[in-house]
Scaffold this motif. Structure first.
Motif, mmCIF file in Angstrom:
data_model
loop_
_atom_site.group_PDB
_atom_site.id
_atom_site.type_symbol
_atom_site.label_atom_id
_atom_site.label_comp_id
_atom_site.label_asym_id
_atom_site.label_seq_id
_atom_site.Cartn_x
_atom_site.Cartn_y
_atom_site.Cartn_z
ATOM 1 N N LEU A 80 94.757 25.366 52.933
ATOM 2 C CA LEU A 80 93.534 24.899 52.279
ATOM 3 C C LEU A 80 93.885 23.877 51.212
ATOM 4 N N LEU A 81 93.099 22.813 51.145
ATOM 5 C CA LEU A 81 93.211 21.846 50.053
ATOM 6 C C LEU A 81 91.891 21.831 49.299
ATOM 7 N N GLN A 82 91.952 21.984 47.987
ATOM 8 C CA GLN A 82 90.766 21.928 47.135
ATOM 9 C C GLN A 82 90.797 20.665 46.283
ATOM 10 N N VAL A 83 89.616 20.094 46.064
ATOM 11 C CA VAL A 83 89.434 19.041 45.067
ATOM 12 C C VAL A 83 88.310 19.500 44.145
ATOM 13 N N HIS A 84 88.574 19.476 42.839
ATOM 14 C CA HIS A 84 87.594 19.895 41.845
ATOM 15 C C HIS A 84 87.100 18.642 41.116
ATOM 16 N N TYR A 85 85.772 18.444 41.096
ATOM 17 C CA TYR A 85 85.172 17.300 40.434
ATOM 18 C C TYR A 85 84.388 17.762 39.211
ATOM 19 N N GLY A 86 84.418 16.964 38.147
ATOM 20 C CA GLY A 86 83.661 17.274 36.948
ATOM 21 C C GLY A 86 82.932 16.051 36.431
ATOM 22 N N ARG A 87 81.915 16.287 35.645
ATOM 23 C CA ARG A 87 81.243 15.186 34.966
ATOM 24 C C ARG A 87 82.219 14.484 34.024
ATOM 25 N N ARG A 88 81.872 13.284 33.627
ATOM 26 C CA ARG A 88 82.737 12.457 32.785
ATOM 27 C C ARG A 88 83.214 13.211 31.546
ATOM 28 N N MET A 89 82.346 14.018 30.931
ATOM 29 C CA MET A 89 82.698 14.685 29.684
ATOM 30 C C MET A 89 83.318 16.069 29.894
ATOM 31 N N VAL A 90 83.551 16.451 31.139
ATOM 32 C CA VAL A 90 84.335 17.662 31.402
ATOM 33 C C VAL A 90 85.806 17.269 31.344
ATOM 34 N N ALA A 91 86.560 17.919 30.482
ATOM 35 C CA ALA A 91 87.935 17.499 30.227
ATOM 36 C C ALA A 91 88.818 17.676 31.456
ATOM 37 N N GLN A 92 89.744 16.736 31.625
ATOM 38 C CA GLN A 92 90.790 16.848 32.632
ATOM 39 C C GLN A 92 91.963 17.593 32.007
ATOM 40 N N LYS A 93 92.324 18.722 32.591
ATOM 41 C CA LYS A 93 93.389 19.576 32.051
ATOM 42 C C LYS A 93 94.469 19.715 33.124
ATOM 43 N N PHE A 94 95.391 18.784 33.132
ATOM 44 C CA PHE A 94 96.409 18.724 34.172
ATOM 45 C C PHE A 94 97.698 19.383 33.664
ATOM 46 N N GLY A 111 77.298 12.287 38.746
ATOM 47 C CA GLY A 111 77.262 10.967 38.134
ATOM 48 C C GLY A 111 78.329 10.055 38.711
ATOM 49 N N GLU A 112 78.042 8.780 38.724
ATOM 50 C CA GLU A 112 78.967 7.810 39.306
ATOM 51 C C GLU A 112 80.238 7.660 38.485
ATOM 52 N N ASP A 113 80.262 8.233 37.277
ATOM 53 C CA ASP A 113 81.473 8.187 36.463
ATOM 54 C C ASP A 113 82.199 9.534 36.449
ATOM 55 N N CYS A 114 81.946 10.369 37.459
ATOM 56 C CA CYS A 114 82.643 11.657 37.524
ATOM 57 C C CYS A 114 84.125 11.426 37.791
ATOM 58 N N HIS A 115 84.900 12.477 37.592
ATOM 59 C CA HIS A 115 86.334 12.390 37.848
ATOM 60 C C HIS A 115 86.823 13.717 38.418
ATOM 61 N N ILE A 116 88.084 13.747 38.806
ATOM 62 C CA ILE A 116 88.637 15.011 39.282
ATOM 63 C C ILE A 116 89.171 15.801 38.092
ATOM 64 N N ILE A 117 89.112 17.115 38.192
ATOM 65 C CA ILE A 117 89.754 17.970 37.201
ATOM 66 C C ILE A 117 90.848 18.818 37.866
ATOM 67 N N GLY A 118 91.105 18.541 39.120
ATOM 68 C CA GLY A 118 92.190 19.226 39.812
ATOM 69 C C GLY A 118 92.197 18.920 41.295
ATOM 70 N N GLN A 119 93.357 19.084 41.901
ATOM 71 C CA GLN A 119 93.520 19.043 43.353
ATOM 72 C C GLN A 119 94.619 20.049 43.681
ATOM 73 N N THR A 120 94.258 21.111 44.360
ATOM 74 C CA THR A 120 95.176 22.231 44.558
ATOM 75 C C THR A 120 95.337 22.541 46.044
ATOM 76 N N ALA A 121 96.548 22.926 46.408
ATOM 77 C CA ALA A 121 96.868 23.281 47.793
ATOM 78 C C ALA A 121 97.238 24.759 47.864
ATOM 79 N N TRP A 122 96.858 25.402 48.964
ATOM 80 C CA TRP A 122 97.055 26.840 49.126
ATOM 81 C C TRP A 122 97.604 27.160 50.519
#
Length: 251
Positions: free
Chosen positions: A204-218, A82-93
């Protein structure tokens, strides 16, 4: 939706993953490797052993913002979630020589689904989360290649203990070049591999995307605060990815 995004979205539906070549150029690869070298562990991060893992790197410096909405990647994420998705994380390894990879697993399954329903070609489990892995090395068989089981997102469950295939399909090794990106659904069965090289670390760099209603847990959660320098530098799209959404019934 352009043709390539449509094809990539179809691959996510059919196989559960898609490899995007050349998402990063050599200068971006070099920049990210240098930035990862400079990270310091914080809260639930860990470093100092055979594996280093750094969470929420988007909040440490504006440098990381450009890798939240890379061309070709963000269009796929928005088409899938969805166009209103957001990130739920960005992690480096960083995974060093001797590191032992993770066993076959999935990241998140919204619900267990009856096998008969999942076997129905007309049924499609809506995607809730996807991950983008940005490889910063040329990945060969010795340097921690990711392994994926094609189609396993349709299993409707997590792999059982010691289960090594799905419907006769064993894990497939993803060999790729620095700058390539692997996009996969959270229901896909996948695994890490050992670092069998003598003197190379996998970045490695990861980006995790979630739908708008998937909570952001930073992390560190209740104590999390956005870095003002990051917010000041973010574009409107990047601010939305960080969580600046239009009002809804639940806000």
């Amino acid at each position: 939706m352009n043709r390539s995004t449509e094809q990539h979205l179809q691959a996510l539906g059919n196989d559960g993953f898609v490899l995007l070549p050349g998402v990063l150029d050599s200068a971006q690869v070099k920049l990210l490797r240098h930035a990862i070298d400079g990270l310091q562990a914080f809260h639930w991060d860990y470093s100092g052993g055979l594996i280093e893992h750094y969470k929420c790197v988007f909040n440490r410096d504006p440098l990381w913002l450009a890798f939240l909405d890379l061309p070709g990647v963000i269009e796929l994420a928005e088409a899938a979630l969805g166009e209103d998705c957001h990130i739920i994380g960005q992690t480096a390894w960083r995974c060093h020589p001797g590191y032992q990879g993770m066993s076959l697993h999935l990241d998140y399954l919204m619900m267990d689904v009856a096998p008969a329903l999942m076997a129905d070609p007309a049924f499609e489990l809506p995607m809730q989360i996807c991950t983008v892995q940005l490889y910063l090395d040329d990945i060969d068989a010795d340097l921690c290649p990711t392994r994926v089981v094609p189609g396993s997102h349709r299993a409707g469950r997590a792999p059982r203990k010691n289960e090594q295939s799905w419907q006769g399909r064993p894990p497939q090794v993803v060999l790729c070049q620095a700058g390539d990106a692997l996009v996969f659904r959270s229901e896909l069965w996948h695994a890490g591999s050992d670092n069998r090289s003598a003197d190379r670390s996998r970045y490695l760099l990861q980006v995790h995307y979630g739908r708008r209603m998937v909570a952001q847990k930073f992390s560190p959660y209740l104590h999390f605060q956005f870095n003002p320098a990051v917010l000041a530098a973010a574009t409107p799209r990047q601010r939305r990815l960080l969580g600046e959404h239009a009002e809804t019934e639940y806000d």
